[in-house]
Design a protein around this motif. Structure first.
Motif, short mmCIF file in Angstrom:
data_model
loop_
_atom_site.label_atom_id
_atom_site.label_comp_id
_atom_site.label_asym_id
_atom_site.label_seq_id
_atom_site.Cartn_x
_atom_site.Cartn_y
_atom_site.Cartn_z
N ILE A 1 2.87 7.84 -7.20
CA ILE A 1 2.63 8.71 -6.05
C ILE A 1 1.43 9.62 -6.31
O ILE A 1 0.54 9.76 -5.47
CB ILE A 1 3.89 9.57 -5.77
CG1 ILE A 1 5.03 8.67 -5.31
CG2 ILE A 1 3.59 10.63 -4.72
CD1 ILE A 1 6.38 9.34 -5.37
N ARG B 1 -2.07 10.14 -4.27
CA ARG B 1 -2.25 11.38 -3.51
C ARG B 1 -3.19 12.38 -4.19
O ARG B 1 -3.66 13.31 -3.53
CB ARG B 1 -0.90 12.07 -3.29
CG ARG B 1 0.06 11.28 -2.46
CD ARG B 1 -0.53 10.97 -1.10
NE ARG B 1 0.48 10.45 -0.19
CZ ARG B 1 1.31 11.21 0.50
NH1 ARG B 1 1.24 12.52 0.44
NH2 ARG B 1 2.19 10.66 1.28
N GLN C 1 7.02 18.14 -1.63
CA GLN C 1 6.60 16.85 -1.08
C GLN C 1 6.80 15.75 -2.11
O GLN C 1 7.26 14.66 -1.79
CB GLN C 1 5.13 16.90 -0.67
CG GLN C 1 4.91 17.66 0.62
CD GLN C 1 3.44 17.89 0.83
OE1 GLN C 1 2.78 18.53 0.00
NE2 GLN C 1 2.92 17.37 1.93
N GLU D 1 9.05 12.37 -1.74
CA GLU D 1 8.52 11.00 -1.87
C GLU D 1 9.31 10.21 -2.92
O GLU D 1 9.63 9.05 -2.72
CB GLU D 1 7.05 11.04 -2.26
CG GLU D 1 6.18 11.66 -1.18
CD GLU D 1 5.12 10.70 -0.71
OE1 GLU D 1 5.04 9.59 -1.27
OE2 GLU D 1 4.37 11.06 0.21
N SER E 1 12.60 9.17 -1.55
CA SER E 1 12.56 8.06 -0.59
C SER E 1 12.28 6.74 -1.31
O SER E 1 12.73 5.69 -0.87
CB SER E 1 11.54 8.33 0.50
OG SER E 1 10.25 8.15 -0.01
N GLN E 2 11.54 6.80 -2.42
CA GLN E 2 11.27 5.54 -3.13
C GLN E 2 12.48 5.02 -3.87
O GLN E 2 12.63 3.84 -4.10
CB GLN E 2 10.12 5.73 -4.13
CG GLN E 2 8.78 5.80 -3.46
CD GLN E 2 7.65 5.42 -4.40
OE1 GLN E 2 7.87 4.95 -5.50
NE2 GLN E 2 6.43 5.63 -3.95
#
Lengths: 753, 84
Positions: free
Chosen positions: A695, A699, A706, A710, A713-714
């Motif tokens: 990530i 990014r 944040q 992330e 969610s992964q």
């Protein structure tokens, strides 16, 4: 006659025309010839010379109609407050509306030529371009419309109150299945309110809604309210719901029967408001009891009543979630004994199928209830009896699958196994810690494959395909590779035997020989305790060497490591009365081969000649002692010591001539599960770190929250990591200098290239 | 013979024999795959050069393609030749 404009005596012509008009409006018999003459009279008046008399004709006709309707009103009104009034009104209306329709045709020329021309165009009406024109001169209407307008103003408006209150009385009587007036009369009267405004371009239903619908709904509301109150006092909830359901249907049918179709949904909504919505609190309280008792009949009645209310079902959904969770936990709570896993999965499935059935039958498969079931099941499956304990479901589920897939004497039929496996996927989908399941499953699969204990390869593959469908390719990747290794090994063995056969006779091995070559990374195998200097029995040495040479010819640059604790051999015992075929582990095989030249060996010596440590030796010897193939010199209960002498048991006998000695490592050790959980933890850390690096790499700069989102969610496909764990991984990565905190903000990280 | 071996089923694992643990180009372990692959093993094999250095096949191919003129081993700068 000529169409040419001519001088016309208005009074005379009108006098004749008026007679006919009177006949038309009262539906009297008009001969065709007279009709035709009057038709041309209208024409002549409209085109009269020196000036057209159309306006005058219009005014006179209007005056005539007003008089006519006034006259009718007096007639109708003479029936006082009785349903006769309705009948009289209806009769007058039927006649008048029909007559006006004919009259419209008689005045065709006036309508078409004279009035259409001065009418506002549709566009002007819609955009209201000339709104003041209406006020200045009253617009002329086509005769049909004029007639209806006059009816409205001169008949309906004065009689409105009386008519409506009579209608309400009639409809109310209909609710008690009493008929005060014929249905077509009631219906016709209500329809007349609509019909007189039908020609309008907008607001067609204004009169109907204002004059009739509004008071009707108001009266109905009062009726429903009163009925609800009286029902509540007399009936229990079941009967109440039945009654309300019946009433709703009745009212809807009644609305269809009497009212304009636009009113039907309004009536229903009105009825629902007073009989359901107003009692929602009570119904919701009763619903809790229904759910607790799972009374399907009551719930089936309640569901359609509450469904139209906004949020009406929410308390039910919540209560059902609680109820299922509670039932489920009760079902899996007290499990103990040998086959906990079977009980667990099967009771879980029972709970699931029982309530899916309930939701299908009672709640018509409503999505919000299906959601409730899912939520409840996931709560049951992932329930932790104590905060620190691991969730049991992944392990139990894996064991359940293992018990189905493993060869066993009382195995079920293939189709039954496949069916059960398929159903177990239902439970699997609710498991949060899918990675834990995967670990357990792959260990058990490895054992099944290596020891050839699979009941059916088709079933194995089907299960993996199902898992893949539920969780994706990554998830079953390693399992697939294990399968591939098995088939590659089979090919390899075939090639090896072929190579041997081609060679000269010396190369024949003399024993059956097969090898499973596994790819190191794919299998969840621990390395042998000491991979070092175990002395392979001399009888095997040649075969193993031959295979290694062959393998290196096939694949250069690869090194083989033998896993003797997983290898096994079949031995033939020739020293007993009967001969036995016994399957044992390689270490045990080597130990038994030592007895070729003697009948008794001390443990110390055996360990030395096999080049095993004492601990290892006794582990393997113990299982042979346990099944009485070997005797030991010390007492029954004590451990094997270095000095203990092992002797061959010449009196050994077994009913079966072909059997297997269960090796140490094949038994499930309790620390196995613990180790599995530990290794899952390690894997999770690696997974999270990898995810964070991925990530951050894309990014470059990210805030703490944040980043956490992330990562969550992964990882949600396979497991739900704790925030603490993610934080620790971020710390580790900062220490390893993959990322750093930015200078200007405390909770922002940047990627270090 | 008191006991004779009827048959034996061995189990072995294989790994790469390499002179290093990690690939000199991608720095990933040889037991893992190169960064472009997901599955180590047969799908992402190793190759050896005549200079005895060894890489993931995908890594060395990428390196050789990026060199315009001569093909040399990225470790020892000798001419790169695949070992037969």
């Amino acid at each position: 006659m000529s169409l040419k404009p001519k001088r016309v005596d208005f009074n005379q012509t009108w006098h004749e025309l008026q007679e006919t008009v009177k006949g038309v409006i009262t539906l009297a018999n008009i001969p065709r010839a007279i009709w035709n003459d009057r038709f041309s009279d209208v024409y002549s008046l409209c085109v009269a010379y020196p000036e057209p008399l159309a306006d005058r004709l219009y005014d006179e006709t209007k005056r005539f109609l007003v008089n006519h309707v006034d006259h009718l009103l007096v007639q109708v009104d003479s029936y006082n407050d009785n349903s006769d009034l309705l009948t009289a009104y209806h009769r007058a209306w039927t006649e008048y509306s029909q007559g006006i329709y004919y009259l419209h045709s008689l005045y065709l020329y006036l309508n078409q030529q004279h009035i259409k021309k001065q009418k506002l165009s549709e566009a002007e009406l819609i955009y209201g371009a000339s709104s003041n024109r209406d006020e200045e001169c009253q617009e002329q209407m086509e005769i049909g419309e004029l007639g209806l307008d006059i009816w409205k103003k001169k008949m309906i408006i004065p009689l409105r109150e009386k008519l409506v209150s009579l209608l309400l009385v009639c409809i109310d009587a209909d609710r008690d299945s009493k008929l005060l007036a014929p249905i077509d009369v009631i219906c016709g009267v209500i329809q007349s309110f609509v019909r007189v405004e039908e020609y309008k371009m907008k607001g067609q239903l204004n009169l109907y809604q204002e004059a009739f619908e509004e008071p009707f709904l108001k009266a109905s509301k009062e009726f429903y309210m009163a009925e609800a109150l009286s029902l509540l006092q007399q009936l229990d909830v079941t009967r109440y719901m039945e009654k309300v359901t019946w009433r709703l249907n009745q009212e809807e049918a009644r609305a269809h029967k009497f009212l304009h179709k636009s009113s039907v949904p309004k009536v229903r909504a009105c009825c629902e408001e007073k009989m359901v919505d107003a009692q929602a609190d009570w119904l919701h309280a009763e619903a809790e009891i229904m759910i607790k008792n799972e009374s399907k009949r009551d719930l089936a009645l309640l569901y359609p009543l509450l469904r139209p209310l906004p949020g009406g079902l929410d308390p039910l959904v919540q209560k059902l979630t609680q109820h299922i969770t509670q039932q489920g936990l009760q079902a899996i709570g007290p499990l103990q004994g040998e086959n906990v896993y079977t009980q667990f999965v099967e009771s879980m499935l029972n709970v699931h199928s029982k309530y899916s059935e309930l939701i299908r039958d009672v709640f018509k498969g409503d999505q919000s209830f299906v959601g409730a079931l899912d939520k409840a099941c996931s709560a049951i499956v992932n329930y932790r009896p104590a905060p620190k304990q691991p969730v049991r479901a992944p392990e139990l589920l894996a064991k359940y699958c293992d018990s189905l897939l493993k060869k066993s004497p009382k195995a079920a039929s293939e189709s039954e196994i496949e069916d059960k496996l398929r159903r177990s996927i239902t439970v699997f989908k609710y498991v949060d810690d899918k990675d834990v399941f995967q670990k357990f499953y792959s260990r058990m699969l490895a054992k099944r494959l290596i020891h050839q204990q699979s009941q059916s390869m088709d079933a194995e593959e089907m299960m993996i395909d199902d898992l893949k469908r539920a969780c994706g390719y990554e998830f079953t990747n390693k399992l697939h590779r294990m399968f591939t290794d098995m088939s590659v090994s089979a090919d390899l063995n075939a090639k090896f035997t072929a190579t041997l056969r081609e060679g000269d006779g010396e190369n024949q091995l003399g024993t059956g020989f097969g090898v499973k070559v596994l790819q190191a990374g794919a299998w969840p195998l621990a390395l042998p305790p000491s991979p070092g200097p175990f002395h392979v029995p001399q009888q095997l040495e040649k075969s193993i060497q031959a295979f290694e040479t062959f393998y290196h010819m096939q694949f250069s640059g690869r090194k083989l490591t033998w896993l003797h604790h997983l290898s096994q051999g079949e031995l033939k015992f020739n020293y007993l009365k009967k001969s036995y075929l016994v399957t044992v582990q390689t270490y045990q095989m080597a130990l038994l081969l030592l007895f070729e030249h003697c009948d008794a060996i001390p443990c110390r010596e055996a360990a030395a000649s096999l080049r095993l440590s004492h601990d290892q030796l006794i582990k393997h010897a113990a299982s042979l002692v346990d099944c009485k193939i070997l005797n030991k010199s010390t007492e029954e209960s004590s451990e094997l010591e270095e000095d203990t002498i092992l002797t061959l048991n010449f009196d050994y006998s077994n009913k079966r001539t072909k059997f297997r000695v269960t090796g140490v490592l094949q038994r499930d050790a309790p620390q196995d599960a613990e180790a599995t959980h530990r290794s899952v933890d390690e894997d999770r850390k690696m997974f999270l770190q990898a995810a964070i690096v991925r990530i951050m790499k894309s990014r470059k700069l990210l805030r703490h929250n944040q980043l956490i989102q992330e990562v969550l969610s992964q990882s949600k496909v396979t497991f739900a990591p704790s925030i603490g764990m993610i934080k620790k991984c971020i710390e580790t990565l900062i220490d390893k200098q993959y990322i750093e905190r930015t200078a200007n903000s405390a909770d922002e990280y940047s990627y270090i290239a | 013979m008191k006991v004779t071996i009827k048959s034996w089923t061995g189990v072995a694992t294989w790994r790469w024999i390499a002179n290093d643990d990690n690939c000199g180009i991608c720095r990933m372990p040889f037991d893992a795959s190169c960064p472009d692959c997901k599955i180590p093993g047969d799908d992402c094999p190793l190759v050896w050069g005549q200079c005895s250095h060894c890489f993931h096949i995908h890594c060395i191919m990428k390196w050789l393609h990026s060199q315009q003129t001569s093909h040399i081993c990225p470790m020892c700068r000798q001419e790169w030749k695949f070992k037969e």
